[in-house]
Design a protein around this motif. Structure first.
Motif, PDB file in Angstrom:
ATOM      1  N   CYS A   1      -0.081  -2.148   5.563  1.00  0.00           N
ATOM      2  CA  CYS A   1      -0.011  -3.595   5.308  1.00  0.00           C
ATOM      3  C   CYS A   1       1.147  -4.284   6.030  1.00  0.00           C
ATOM      4  CB  CYS A   1       0.091  -3.862   3.808  1.00  0.00           C
ATOM      5  SG  CYS A   1       1.690  -3.412   3.093  1.00  0.00           S
ATOM      6  N   GLY A   2       2.184  -3.565   6.358  1.00  0.00           N
ATOM      7  CA  GLY A   2       3.342  -4.151   7.030  1.00  0.00           C
ATOM      8  C   GLY A   2       4.293  -4.878   6.089  1.00  0.00           C
TER       9      GLY A   2
ATOM     10  N   CYS B   1       6.447  -3.819   4.072  1.00  0.00           N
ATOM     11  CA  CYS B   1       7.767  -3.202   3.891  1.00  0.00           C
ATOM     12  C   CYS B   1       8.577  -3.162   5.175  1.00  0.00           C
ATOM     13  CB  CYS B   1       7.581  -1.777   3.377  1.00  0.00           C
ATOM     14  SG  CYS B   1       6.793  -0.720   4.605  1.00  0.00           S
TER      15      CYS B   1
ATOM     16  N   ASP C   1       0.820  -1.224   0.000  1.00  0.00           N
ATOM     17  CA  ASP C   1       0.000   0.000   0.000  1.00  0.00           C
ATOM     18  C   ASP C   1       0.855   1.276   0.000  1.00  0.00           C
ATOM     19  OD1 ASP C   1       0.595  -0.901   2.766  1.00  0.00           O
ATOM     20  OD2 ASP C   1      -0.334   1.016   3.260  1.00  0.00           O
ATOM     21  N   GLY C   2       2.021   1.220   0.614  1.00  0.00           N
ATOM     22  CA  GLY C   2       2.887   2.410   0.652  1.00  0.00           C
ATOM     23  C   GLY C   2       2.430   3.461   1.640  1.00  0.00           C
TER      24      GLY C   2
ATOM     25  N   CYS D   1       7.993   2.484   4.078  1.00  0.00           N
ATOM     26  CA  CYS D   1       7.181   3.422   3.285  1.00  0.00           C
ATOM     27  C   CYS D   1       6.846   4.709   4.036  1.00  0.00           C
ATOM     28  CB  CYS D   1       5.912   2.746   2.784  1.00  0.00           C
ATOM     29  SG  CYS D   1       4.755   2.282   4.078  1.00  0.00           S
TER      30      CYS D   1
HETATM   31 FE1  FES Z   1       2.463  -1.421   3.449  1.00  0.00          FE
HETATM   32 FE2  FES Z   1       4.680  -0.066   3.986  1.00  0.00          FE
HETATM   33  S1  FES Z   1       4.035  -0.857   2.090  1.00  0.00           S
HETATM   34  S2  FES Z   1       3.167  -0.752   5.395  1.00  0.00           S
END
Ligand code: FES
Length: 273
Positions: A222-223, A225, A217-218, A237
């Motif tokens: 979502c966790g 990264c 998701d950036g 992100c």
């Molecule tokens: Fe999802 Fe960073 S891309 S938390």
């Protein structure tokens, strides 16, 4: 939408530059920030740090290596075609301050990420020593552009076809022996950032690295990264993409980057791109 206005092949076609119309992103983007791109509606979301921004033209530039299905799809797009989505600017901008003499170390497509940061460090009054590395001279990118924003430029190639025959770390050690360096910025393959950080830690020189883990998701939800920095979990992100190079768990990052290799190969083999 996000039309490609310029396309350039580098490093014998393995690396591609796209300049993309994205005026609202260009107006806000700062050195060190990234965008997430999708080639089509069902496409994978790929994070790429911007290599350049033109606020007058309202464009951003990305440079990527063709390594799998999604980057092959990106690479197959011609001037005039549009990305389905470009989201950004994301992540924290580089904190640009005068440190005196700084060293910028870049490898592979990390050189593209390093370019706006190097220019920014020069603009705030630093003396910039740049060290670029690649496997051979044909894979080296942006040499002229980096020379323009650096006071001194060193080139290293693994096979000795240009500049120093060896690694960026050889030249860095030499520079750190001779000069009083206030900051090192290292962006490139994970092993390069790891070994640069080991050397600078011994010398107690502040070091920034830019991480490019798997992202979805950036926006910190979502966790995907997550990276370990100083024993704490950080989300690249939103907390990064830049971190203190001395505290990153590079071995964990390498493992996480390889987590979907099998699936990536299956997807690439099935792709008509
Ligand atoms: Fe999802 Fe960073 S891309 S938390």
């Amino acid at each position: 939408m996000f039309k490609i206005v310029q396309r350039e092949e580098m490093a014998q076609g393995t690396i591609v530059l796209n300049e993309i119309e994205a005026p609202r992103i260009a107006a806000k983007a700062k050195p060190g920030q990234f965008v997430i791109l999708q080639a089509n509606e069902t496409g994978e979301r790929i994070p790429l740090t911007m290599a350049d921004v033109d606020t007058e033209k309202g464009t951003i530039t990305i440079i990527y290596m063709i390594v799998g299905k999604s980057t092959s799809l990106f690479g197959s797009m011609a001037v005039g075609q549009e990305y389905y989505a470009v989201i950004g600017p994301l992540g924290k901008a580089t904190h640009l301050e005068k440190k005196g003499k700084v060293v910028c170390v870049g490898g592979g497509t990390g050189i593209a990420v390093l370019h706006p940061i190097t220019r920014g460090l020069k603009e705030v009054g630093n003396e910039v020593i740049t060290i670029l590395g690649s496997r051979n001279k044909d894979l080296l990118i942006m040499e002229e552009k980096m020379a323009k924003v650096s006071d001194t430029l060193h080139i290293c190639t693994d096979d000795g076809s240009q500049g120093h025959h060896g690694f960026v770390t050889d030249v860095l050690k030499d520079v750190l022996e001779k000069e009083d360096i206030g900051l090192v910025v290292a962006i490139g393959p994970v092993p390069m950032m790891k070994f640069v950080s080991m050397i600078t830690k011994e010398k107690n020189v502040e070091t920034l690295v830019s991480l490019n883990p798997i992202m979805v998701d950036g926006t910190g939800m979502c966790g995907g990264c997550r990276v370990s920095v100083g024993g704490e979990t950080k989300f690249a992100c939103v907390d990064g993409p830049e971190f203190d190079g001395h505290n990153v768990d590079y071995d964990e990052l390498s493992k996480r980057l390889q987590a979907y290799q099998t699936e990536e190969k299956i997807s690439m083999d099935a792709c008509q791109c």
